[in-house]
Design a protein around this motif. Sequence first.
Motif, PDB file in Angstrom:
ATOM      1  N   GLU A  50       0.799  -1.315   0.187  1.00 37.78           N
ATOM      2  CA  GLU A  50       0.162  -0.108   0.077  1.00 37.78           C
ATOM      3  C   GLU A  50       0.926   1.400  -0.300  1.00 37.78           C
ATOM      4  O   GLU A  50       1.906   1.436   0.745  1.00 37.78           O
ATOM      5  CB  GLU A  50      -1.004  -0.032   1.212  1.00 37.78           C
ATOM      6  N   LEU A  51       0.524   2.117  -0.894  1.00 37.76           N
ATOM      7  CA  LEU A  51       1.205   3.418  -0.952  1.00 37.76           C
ATOM      8  C   LEU A  51       0.325   4.368  -0.314  1.00 37.76           C
ATOM      9  O   LEU A  51      -0.992   4.723  -0.533  1.00 37.76           O
ATOM     10  CB  LEU A  51       1.589   4.108  -2.306  1.00 37.76           C
ATOM     11  N   GLN A  52       0.631   5.066   0.741  1.00 39.81           N
ATOM     12  CA  GLN A  52      -0.087   6.031   1.383  1.00 39.81           C
ATOM     13  C   GLN A  52       0.424   7.395   0.794  1.00 39.81           C
ATOM     14  O   GLN A  52       1.578   7.742   1.165  1.00 39.81           O
ATOM     15  CB  GLN A  52       0.006   6.117   2.829  1.00 39.81           C
ATOM     16  N   LEU A  53      -0.524   8.215   0.393  1.00 43.65           N
ATOM     17  CA  LEU A  53      -0.184   9.586  -0.137  1.00 43.65           C
ATOM     18  C   LEU A  53      -0.242  10.752   0.439  1.00 43.65           C
ATOM     19  O   LEU A  53      -0.973  10.677   1.689  1.00 43.65           O
ATOM     20  CB  LEU A  53      -0.719   9.841  -1.434  1.00 43.65           C
ATOM     21  N   THR A  57      -4.929   9.888   0.527  1.00 45.94           N
ATOM     22  CA  THR A  57      -5.270   9.052  -0.399  1.00 45.94           C
ATOM     23  C   THR A  57      -4.202   7.719  -0.407  1.00 45.94           C
ATOM     24  O   THR A  57      -3.268   7.838   0.028  1.00 45.94           O
ATOM     25  CB  THR A  57      -5.529   9.429  -1.847  1.00 45.94           C
ATOM     26  N   LYS A  58      -4.693   6.661  -0.881  1.00 41.09           N
ATOM     27  CA  LYS A  58      -3.906   5.263  -0.658  1.00 41.09           C
ATOM     28  C   LYS A  58      -4.171   4.482  -2.150  1.00 41.09           C
ATOM     29  O   LYS A  58      -5.070   4.644  -2.908  1.00 41.09           O
ATOM     30  CB  LYS A  58      -4.480   4.373   0.283  1.00 41.09           C
ATOM     31  N   MET A  59      -2.898   4.035  -2.645  1.00 37.75           N
ATOM     32  CA  MET A  59      -3.007   3.186  -3.659  1.00 37.75           C
ATOM     33  C   MET A  59      -2.544   1.900  -3.116  1.00 37.75           C
ATOM     34  O   MET A  59      -1.609   1.526  -2.696  1.00 37.75           O
ATOM     35  CB  MET A  59      -1.898   3.519  -4.627  1.00 37.75           C
ATOM     36  N   SER A  60      -3.464   0.891  -3.341  1.00 35.58           N
ATOM     37  CA  SER A  60      -3.053  -0.613  -3.086  1.00 35.58           C
ATOM     38  C   SER A  60      -2.533  -1.442  -4.471  1.00 35.58           C
ATOM     39  O   SER A  60      -2.944  -1.420  -5.566  1.00 35.58           O
ATOM     40  CB  SER A  60      -4.438  -1.198  -2.739  1.00 35.58           C
ATOM     41  N   ALA A  61      -1.509  -2.409  -3.977  1.00 39.79           N
ATOM     42  CA  ALA A  61      -0.967  -3.197  -4.961  1.00 39.79           C
ATOM     43  C   ALA A  61      -1.414  -4.468  -4.492  1.00 39.79           C
ATOM     44  O   ALA A  61      -0.508  -5.152  -3.468  1.00 39.79           O
ATOM     45  CB  ALA A  61       0.520  -2.942  -5.078  1.00 39.79           C
ATOM     46  N   THR A  80       1.521   6.591 -13.359  1.00 44.13           N
ATOM     47  CA  THR A  80       2.431   7.134 -12.788  1.00 44.13           C
ATOM     48  C   THR A  80       2.694   7.528 -11.370  1.00 44.13           C
ATOM     49  O   THR A  80       1.437   8.283 -10.910  1.00 44.13           O
ATOM     50  CB  THR A  80       3.015   8.511 -13.584  1.00 44.13           C
ATOM     51  N   ILE A  81       3.536   7.110 -10.492  1.00 46.03           N
ATOM     52  CA  ILE A  81       3.722   7.213  -9.044  1.00 46.03           C
ATOM     53  C   ILE A  81       4.452   8.916  -9.118  1.00 46.03           C
ATOM     54  O   ILE A  81       5.493   8.838  -9.367  1.00 46.03           O
ATOM     55  CB  ILE A  81       4.090   6.319  -8.184  1.00 46.03           C
ATOM     56  N   ARG A  82       3.965   9.590  -8.277  1.00 41.96           N
ATOM     57  CA  ARG A  82       4.652  10.979  -7.916  1.00 41.96           C
ATOM     58  C   ARG A  82       5.302  10.473  -6.763  1.00 41.96           C
ATOM     59  O   ARG A  82       4.704  10.750  -5.397  1.00 41.96           O
ATOM     60  CB  ARG A  82       3.796  12.138  -7.999  1.00 41.96           C
ATOM     61  N   VAL A  83       6.592  10.092  -6.640  1.00 43.23           N
ATOM     62  CA  VAL A  83       7.407   9.496  -5.804  1.00 43.23           C
ATOM     63  C   VAL A  83       7.355  10.719  -4.574  1.00 43.23           C
ATOM     64  O   VAL A  83       7.161  10.271  -3.323  1.00 43.23           O
ATOM     65  CB  VAL A  83       8.842   9.126  -6.086  1.00 43.23           C
ATOM     66  N   GLU A  84       7.442  11.864  -4.882  1.00 44.00           N
ATOM     67  CA  GLU A  84       7.513  12.853  -3.688  1.00 44.00           C
ATOM     68  C   GLU A  84       6.373  12.829  -2.999  1.00 44.00           C
ATOM     69  O   GLU A  84       6.301  13.798  -1.914  1.00 44.00           O
ATOM     70  CB  GLU A  84       8.156  14.240  -4.269  1.00 44.00           C
ATOM     71  N   ASP A  85       5.103  12.321  -3.544  1.00 47.03           N
ATOM     72  CA  ASP A  85       3.913  12.640  -2.768  1.00 47.03           C
ATOM     73  C   ASP A  85       3.570  11.557  -1.987  1.00 47.03           C
ATOM     74  O   ASP A  85       2.448  11.403  -1.216  1.00 47.03           O
ATOM     75  CB  ASP A  85       2.834  12.822  -3.970  1.00 47.03           C
ATOM     76  N   VAL A  86       4.457  10.525  -1.817  1.00 45.69           N
ATOM     77  CA  VAL A  86       4.285   9.231  -1.200  1.00 45.69           C
ATOM     78  C   VAL A  86       4.656   9.439   0.229  1.00 45.69           C
ATOM     79  O   VAL A  86       6.010   9.717   0.565  1.00 45.69           O
ATOM     80  CB  VAL A  86       4.882   7.808  -1.770  1.00 45.69           C
ATOM     81  N   SER A  87       3.900   9.390   1.285  1.00 45.40           N
ATOM     82  CA  SER A  87       4.240   9.743   2.512  1.00 45.40           C
ATOM     83  C   SER A  87       4.818   8.215   3.301  1.00 45.40           C
ATOM     84  O   SER A  87       5.786   8.302   4.099  1.00 45.40           O
ATOM     85  CB  SER A  87       3.170  10.129   3.398  1.00 45.40           C
ATOM     86  N   ASN A  88       4.106   7.025   2.977  1.00 42.25           N
ATOM     87  CA  ASN A  88       4.400   5.779   3.561  1.00 42.25           C
ATOM     88  C   ASN A  88       4.045   4.778   2.355  1.00 42.25           C
ATOM     89  O   ASN A  88       3.353   4.726   1.610  1.00 42.25           O
ATOM     90  CB  ASN A  88       3.532   5.479   4.676  1.00 42.25           C
ATOM     91  N   LEU A  89       5.118   3.831   2.706  1.00 39.75           N
ATOM     92  CA  LEU A  89       4.861   2.429   1.875  1.00 39.75           C
ATOM     93  C   LEU A  89       4.859   1.346   2.894  1.00 39.75           C
ATOM     94  O   LEU A  89       5.481   1.404   4.005  1.00 39.75           O
ATOM     95  CB  LEU A  89       6.294   2.042   0.874  1.00 39.75           C
TER      96      LEU A  89
END
Length: 100
Positions: A50-53, A57-61, A80-89
């Motif tokens: 899970e990517l927490q932005l 919002t969240k993106m789930s893989a 496309t994932i904006r890496v700088e917008d990801v707060s947690n993996l």
Amino acid sequence: MSDKFNKSKRGHVNLGKNSGTEVEATLSPIGITLTGEALGMIRMEDLKIELQLKDGTKMSALTGFIQLHNDLVKWISSKTIRVEDVSNLVINGQKVNLEE
């Protein structure tokens, strides 16, 4: 191409109960690459990412993983994932501390 699309972040996570299950995670604009010997012990069906932005919002893989070797797994994002917008993996419930 802008530098913001060339960035990646890396971190480590322990996916098991012993020290031999450490996995390196690399987050990039196209997805996530996992490397480590522990990946050979994990069924792809059991891998949850899970990517927490930063905007909440969240993106789930949950599916779409490609295991290239026993110690290399890739997940390609549908957008496309904006890496700088990801707060947690988070991988299998474990937070990955990401660094540039």
